[in-house]
Scaffold this active site. Structure first.
Site, PDB file in Angstrom:
ATOM      1  N   CYS A   1       5.683  -7.259   6.313  1.00  0.00           N
ATOM      2  CA  CYS A   1       4.376  -7.222   6.692  1.00  0.00           C
ATOM      3  C   CYS A   1       3.655  -6.112   5.973  1.00  0.00           C
ATOM      4  O   CYS A   1       4.124  -5.056   5.735  1.00  0.00           O
ATOM      5  CB  CYS A   1       3.977  -7.170   8.072  1.00  0.00           C
ATOM      6  SG  CYS A   1       2.141  -7.038   8.290  1.00  0.00           S
TER       7      CYS A   1
ATOM      8  N   HIS B   1       1.623 -15.914  11.088  1.00  0.00           N
ATOM      9  CA  HIS B   1       1.698 -14.406  10.775  1.00  0.00           C
ATOM     10  C   HIS B   1       0.276 -13.893  10.653  1.00  0.00           C
ATOM     11  O   HIS B   1       0.017 -12.907  11.381  1.00  0.00           O
ATOM     12  CB  HIS B   1       2.571 -13.927   9.887  1.00  0.00           C
ATOM     13  CG  HIS B   1       2.750 -12.732   9.280  1.00  0.00           C
ATOM     14  ND1 HIS B   1       3.905 -12.044   9.292  1.00  0.00           N
ATOM     15  CD2 HIS B   1       1.830 -11.755   8.862  1.00  0.00           C
ATOM     16  CE1 HIS B   1       3.764 -10.859   9.109  1.00  0.00           C
ATOM     17  NE2 HIS B   1       2.629 -10.618   8.733  1.00  0.00           N
ATOM     18  N   GLU B   2      -0.549 -14.477   9.683  1.00  0.00           N
ATOM     19  CA  GLU B   2      -1.786 -13.914   9.555  1.00  0.00           C
ATOM     20  C   GLU B   2      -2.882 -14.236  10.629  1.00  0.00           C
ATOM     21  O   GLU B   2      -3.523 -13.303  11.019  1.00  0.00           O
ATOM     22  CB  GLU B   2      -2.466 -14.548   8.354  1.00  0.00           C
ATOM     23  CG  GLU B   2      -1.537 -14.472   6.968  1.00  0.00           C
ATOM     24  CD  GLU B   2      -1.296 -13.025   6.570  1.00  0.00           C
ATOM     25  OE1 GLU B   2      -2.271 -11.999   7.064  1.00  0.00           O
ATOM     26  OE2 GLU B   2      -0.266 -12.453   6.169  1.00  0.00           O
TER      27      GLU B   2
ATOM     28  N   HIS C   1      -2.583 -11.305  13.054  1.00  0.00           N
ATOM     29  CA  HIS C   1      -3.196 -10.261  12.830  1.00  0.00           C
ATOM     30  C   HIS C   1      -4.630 -10.316  13.268  1.00  0.00           C
ATOM     31  O   HIS C   1      -5.269  -9.134  13.984  1.00  0.00           O
ATOM     32  CB  HIS C   1      -3.122 -10.224  11.220  1.00  0.00           C
ATOM     33  CG  HIS C   1      -2.012  -9.413  10.792  1.00  0.00           C
ATOM     34  ND1 HIS C   1      -1.738  -8.351  11.044  1.00  0.00           N
ATOM     35  CD2 HIS C   1      -1.263  -9.901   9.695  1.00  0.00           C
ATOM     36  CE1 HIS C   1      -0.732  -7.911  10.200  1.00  0.00           C
ATOM     37  NE2 HIS C   1      -0.336  -8.967   9.444  1.00  0.00           N
TER      38      HIS C   1
HETATM   39 ZN   LIG Z   1       1.235  -9.001   8.368  1.00  0.00          ZN
END
Ligand SMILES: [Zn+2]
Length: 97
Positions: free
Chosen positions: A20, A62-63, A66
């Site tokens: 990341c 994953h995104e 965030h």
């Molecule tokens: Zn990330």
């Protein structure tokens, strides 16, 4: 993807090494569902439902994490996570000179 939302997760899991930009140069294996369905608005204002699997499914999860303030290291064991944070602190101190 505007206002993306995962509407379903598949039952099958996969383990992928993730990294990341928020935690540079460190990579750890994370287990996540292999398939997701994501609903979002595209750049033309159209509502889209998309099924994704494999690497794309990992990227989407994953995104989207965030957006909720979750990092992939939050899925690691507490011990591993603490180790990552220590390494990250060292990197940051080195970078600061
Ligand atoms: Zn990330």
């Amino acid at each position: 993807m505007i206002n993306p939302e995962i509407t379903s997760f598949g039952d099958q899991m996969q383990v992928t090494e993730e990294g990341c930009l928020s935690i540079p140069e460190l990579y750890y294996e994370v287990e996540r569902p292999n398939d997701v369905t994501v609903k979002y608005t595209d750049l033309d204002g159209q509502e889209v439902t998309k099924e994704a699997e494999g690497k794309l499914a990992v990227c989407i999860q994953h995104e989207l994490d965030h957006l909720d303030g979750v990092l992939y290291i939050d899925y690691l064991s507490r011990l591993k996570r603490d180790r990552v944070i220590k390494k990250f602190d060292k990197q940051a101190k080195r970078a600061a000179g």
